[in-house]
Design a protein around this motif. Sequence first.
Motif, PDB file in Angstrom:
ATOM      1  N   LEU A 136       0.842  -1.207   0.000  1.00  0.00           N
ATOM      2  CA  LEU A 136       0.000   0.000   0.000  1.00  0.00           C
ATOM      3  C   LEU A 136       0.870   1.247   0.000  1.00  0.00           C
ATOM      4  N   GLY A 137       1.989   1.198   0.708  1.00  0.00           N
ATOM      5  CA  GLY A 137       2.859   2.368   0.754  1.00  0.00           C
ATOM      6  C   GLY A 137       3.935   2.212   1.806  1.00  0.00           C
ATOM      7  N   LYS A 138       4.852   3.182   1.812  1.00  0.00           N
ATOM      8  CA  LYS A 138       5.954   3.175   2.757  1.00  0.00           C
ATOM      9  C   LYS A 138       5.676   4.229   3.817  1.00  0.00           C
ATOM     10  N   GLY A 139       5.678   3.796   5.088  1.00  0.00           N
ATOM     11  CA  GLY A 139       5.495   4.792   6.154  1.00  0.00           C
ATOM     12  C   GLY A 139       6.870   5.179   6.659  1.00  0.00           C
ATOM     13  N   ASN A 140       6.913   5.609   7.925  1.00  0.00           N
ATOM     14  CA  ASN A 140       8.208   5.948   8.523  1.00  0.00           C
ATOM     15  C   ASN A 140       8.851   4.638   8.969  1.00  0.00           C
ATOM     16  N   VAL A 200      -7.000  -6.652   5.181  1.00  0.00           N
ATOM     17  CA  VAL A 200      -6.416  -5.843   6.260  1.00  0.00           C
ATOM     18  C   VAL A 200      -5.145  -5.161   5.759  1.00  0.00           C
ATOM     19  N   ALA A 201      -4.744  -4.112   6.449  1.00  0.00           N
ATOM     20  CA  ALA A 201      -3.487  -3.409   6.158  1.00  0.00           C
ATOM     21  C   ALA A 201      -2.489  -3.839   7.226  1.00  0.00           C
ATOM     22  N   VAL A 202      -1.355  -4.392   6.789  1.00  0.00           N
ATOM     23  CA  VAL A 202      -0.372  -4.928   7.739  1.00  0.00           C
ATOM     24  C   VAL A 202       0.910  -4.119   7.662  1.00  0.00           C
ATOM     25  N   VAL A 214      -1.657  -4.928  12.576  1.00  0.00           N
ATOM     26  CA  VAL A 214      -2.765  -5.178  11.647  1.00  0.00           C
ATOM     27  C   VAL A 214      -3.830  -4.103  11.851  1.00  0.00           C
ATOM     28  N   MET A 215      -4.137  -3.399  10.750  1.00  0.00           N
ATOM     29  CA  MET A 215      -5.138  -2.328  10.822  1.00  0.00           C
ATOM     30  C   MET A 215      -6.267  -2.604   9.827  1.00  0.00           C
ATOM     31  N   GLU A 216      -7.382  -1.885   9.995  1.00  0.00           N
ATOM     32  CA  GLU A 216      -8.462  -2.004   9.007  1.00  0.00           C
ATOM     33  C   GLU A 216      -7.948  -1.470   7.674  1.00  0.00           C
ATOM     34  N   TYR A 217      -8.487  -2.009   6.599  1.00  0.00           N
ATOM     35  CA  TYR A 217      -8.115  -1.549   5.250  1.00  0.00           C
ATOM     36  C   TYR A 217      -9.254  -0.707   4.709  1.00  0.00           C
ATOM     37  N   LEU A 218      -8.914   0.499   4.243  1.00  0.00           N
ATOM     38  CA  LEU A 218      -9.924   1.379   3.642  1.00  0.00           C
ATOM     39  C   LEU A 218      -9.690   1.426   2.136  1.00  0.00           C
ATOM     40  N   GLY A 268      -8.626   4.582  -0.149  1.00  0.00           N
ATOM     41  CA  GLY A 268      -7.278   5.157  -0.140  1.00  0.00           C
ATOM     42  C   GLY A 268      -7.161   6.475   0.599  1.00  0.00           C
ATOM     43  N   CYS A 269      -6.063   7.168   0.323  1.00  0.00           N
ATOM     44  CA  CYS A 269      -5.783   8.390   1.113  1.00  0.00           C
ATOM     45  C   CYS A 269      -6.490   9.603   0.496  1.00  0.00           C
ATOM     46  N   LEU A 270      -6.777  10.569   1.381  1.00  0.00           N
ATOM     47  CA  LEU A 270      -7.589  11.747   1.040  1.00  0.00           C
ATOM     48  C   LEU A 270      -6.971  12.553  -0.097  1.00  0.00           C
ATOM     49  N   ALA A 319      -2.924  15.556   4.258  1.00  0.00           N
ATOM     50  CA  ALA A 319      -3.971  14.852   3.485  1.00  0.00           C
ATOM     51  C   ALA A 319      -3.501  13.460   3.080  1.00  0.00           C
ATOM     52  N   ARG A 320      -2.181  13.272   2.920  1.00  0.00           N
ATOM     53  CA  ARG A 320      -1.664  11.943   2.542  1.00  0.00           C
ATOM     54  C   ARG A 320      -1.805  10.948   3.695  1.00  0.00           C
ATOM     55  N   ASN A 321      -1.995  11.487   4.923  1.00  0.00           N
ATOM     56  CA  ASN A 321      -2.117  10.603   6.094  1.00  0.00           C
ATOM     57  C   ASN A 321      -3.534  10.544   6.633  1.00  0.00           C
ATOM     58  N   ILE A 322      -4.492  10.890   5.772  1.00  0.00           N
ATOM     59  CA  ILE A 322      -5.906  10.772   6.130  1.00  0.00           C
ATOM     60  C   ILE A 322      -6.523   9.785   5.139  1.00  0.00           C
ATOM     61  N   LEU A 323      -7.281   8.839   5.658  1.00  0.00           N
ATOM     62  CA  LEU A 323      -7.875   7.803   4.805  1.00  0.00           C
ATOM     63  C   LEU A 323      -9.348   8.081   4.562  1.00  0.00           C
ATOM     64  N   VAL A 324      -9.832   7.607   3.416  1.00  0.00           N
ATOM     65  CA  VAL A 324     -11.240   7.788   3.063  1.00  0.00           C
ATOM     66  C   VAL A 324     -11.984   6.472   3.287  1.00  0.00           C
ATOM     67  N   GLY A 366      -4.878   8.615   9.886  1.00  0.00           N
ATOM     68  CA  GLY A 366      -4.042   7.419   9.884  1.00  0.00           C
ATOM     69  C   GLY A 366      -2.588   7.750  10.151  1.00  0.00           C
ATOM     70  N   ASP A 367      -1.750   6.717   9.993  1.00  0.00           N
ATOM     71  CA  ASP A 367      -0.290   6.800  10.111  1.00  0.00           C
ATOM     72  C   ASP A 367       0.189   7.461  11.403  1.00  0.00           C
ATOM     73  N   PHE A 368       0.207   6.703  12.477  1.00  0.00           N
ATOM     74  CA  PHE A 368       0.648   7.212  13.787  1.00  0.00           C
ATOM     75  C   PHE A 368       2.127   6.927  14.022  1.00  0.00           C
TER      76      PHE A 368
HETATM   77  C1  LIG Z   1       2.154   4.395   4.343  1.00  0.00           C
HETATM   78  C2  LIG Z   1       0.725   4.097   3.919  1.00  0.00           C
HETATM   79  C3  LIG Z   1       0.453   2.604   3.824  1.00  0.00           C
HETATM   80  N1  LIG Z   1       0.528   4.653   2.624  1.00  0.00           N
HETATM   81  C4  LIG Z   1      -0.629   4.453   1.911  1.00  0.00           C
HETATM   82  N2  LIG Z   1      -1.720   3.828   2.433  1.00  0.00           N
HETATM   83  C5  LIG Z   1      -2.820   3.658   1.624  1.00  0.00           C
HETATM   84  C6  LIG Z   1      -3.988   2.978   2.153  1.00  0.00           C
HETATM   85  C7  LIG Z   1      -5.126   2.726   1.418  1.00  0.00           C
HETATM   86  N3  LIG Z   1      -6.040   2.101   2.187  1.00  0.00           N
HETATM   87  C8  LIG Z   1      -5.514   1.930   3.417  1.00  0.00           C
HETATM   88  N4  LIG Z   1      -6.080   1.358   4.498  1.00  0.00           N
HETATM   89  C9  LIG Z   1      -5.367   1.314   5.629  1.00  0.00           C
HETATM   90  C10 LIG Z   1      -4.084   1.832   5.701  1.00  0.00           C
HETATM   91 CL1  LIG Z   1      -3.218   1.748   7.212  1.00  0.00          CL
HETATM   92  C11 LIG Z   1      -3.467   2.412   4.604  1.00  0.00           C
HETATM   93  C12 LIG Z   1      -4.213   2.464   3.439  1.00  0.00           C
HETATM   94  N5  LIG Z   1      -2.879   4.124   0.363  1.00  0.00           N
HETATM   95  C13 LIG Z   1      -1.810   4.759  -0.161  1.00  0.00           C
HETATM   96  C14 LIG Z   1      -0.676   4.942   0.605  1.00  0.00           C
HETATM   97  F1  LIG Z   1       0.405   5.546   0.095  1.00  0.00           F
HETATM   98  C15 LIG Z   1      -0.172   4.710   4.973  1.00  0.00           C
HETATM   99  O1  LIG Z   1      -0.386   4.088   6.014  1.00  0.00           O
HETATM  100  N6  LIG Z   1      -0.554   5.933   4.730  1.00  0.00           N
HETATM  101  C16 LIG Z   1      -1.177   6.715   5.797  1.00  0.00           C
HETATM  102  C17 LIG Z   1      -2.679   6.571   5.743  1.00  0.00           C
HETATM  103  F2  LIG Z   1      -3.090   6.938   4.508  1.00  0.00           F
HETATM  104  F3  LIG Z   1      -3.030   5.308   5.977  1.00  0.00           F
HETATM  105  F4  LIG Z   1      -3.226   7.369   6.666  1.00  0.00           F
END
Ligand SMILES: CC(C)(Nc1nc(-c2c[nH]c3ncc(Cl)cc23)ncc1F)C(=O)NCC(F)(F)F
Length: 304
Positions: free
Chosen positions: A19-23, A43-45, A101-105, A108-110, A152-157, A166-168
């Motif tokens: 899904l992406g690279k965090g810290n 799920v998002a792991v 393990v987190m919920e998967y949205l 994606g991100c806002l 906005a990149r750290n907020i999920l929809v 998201g992303d703590f």
């Molecule tokens: C590093 C990570 C993976 N990046 C991304 N997550 C998701 C993404 C899409 N759906 C998701 N559901 C859960 C989670 Cl934890 C991430 C995603 N989509 C695109 C991303 F670049 C992330 O955690 N971003 C912060 C967040 F957007 F989650 F607030």
Amino acid sequence: MGPDPTLFEERHLKYISVLGKGNFGSVELCRYDPLGDSTGELVAVKRLQHSSAEHQHDFEKEISILRSLHHDFVVAYRGVCYSQGEEDAGASSGQRRLHLVMEYLPSGCLRNYLQKNKERLDHKKLLLYAWQVCKGMDYLGSQRYIHRDLAARNILVENENRVKIGDFGLAKILPQGKEYYVVQEPGQSPIFWYAPESLSDCIFSPESDVWSFGVVLYELFTYGSRSHSPTEEFLRLIGPSNPPLVVYHLFKLLKKNKRLPMPAGCPIEVFVLMQSCWSFLPCQRPRFCTLAPQIEVLRDSCCK
Ligand SMILES: CC(C)(Nc1nc(-c2c[nH]c3ncc(Cl)cc23)ncc1F)C(=O)NCC(F)(F)F
């Protein structure tokens, strides 16, 4: 006492994609499929990349923070997964590795969502998202957490009527009796979302989160535009300068009361609210608990 629903068995976690690279870590989309018939939940792991002892410790703190948060506008903790590291021949590397393990949205991100759905998101909807982030951040503050990476990149929809913080990975808990947190190394910092005191003294607080919230408001009303992103706009204001000096030039600019411009089409009342979040002095910025009702008033009065 049935099985622990927050304990995920590695053998049932089916990798799907990154899904992406965090810290310091990466987050993968997986299906937890104990029945082996692909009916399991997505799920998002989050796994640590370079698991140095310090990163491992920070990761465990991130997990304990997320586990303690329960709010409609905060991404939900599902549990943890322990995996046996590859048994290196001979080395006693059998130490277990921990995964979050987190919920998967699925939406994606806002930031991406705003870009893709710009045409059908009116100001009322943008202010709904702003209000939800405010409520989520007010809850975080009530638990004495500082997010430190609100963007906005750290907020999920969740869906078109709900967003979640998201992303703590950079979140910190305020020590008892202290109202701010000083970090040692700024690390790979999102400096264009940072309050001046964070740039100059690595000081983070609920007030510096409010500054970042102002930048999220700006991102909302520019619909996540790349060409008018905070980074692009500030680099335009700073002009050409070599990288190590960008932080210094940004601070100087903020000191002279230069700010991000009003987004095209943004209602003046929203811009005034954004600017209040960007007061140079932390004590002059609004608090999330006062911002939320102000956004409600704007939502009810704005027609579009
Ligand atoms: C590093 C990570 C993976 N990046 C991304 N997550 C998701 C993404 C899409 N759906 C998701 N559901 C859960 C989670 Cl934890 C991430 C995603 N989509 C695109 C991303 F670049 C992330 O955690 N971003 C912060 C967040 F957007 F989650 F607030």
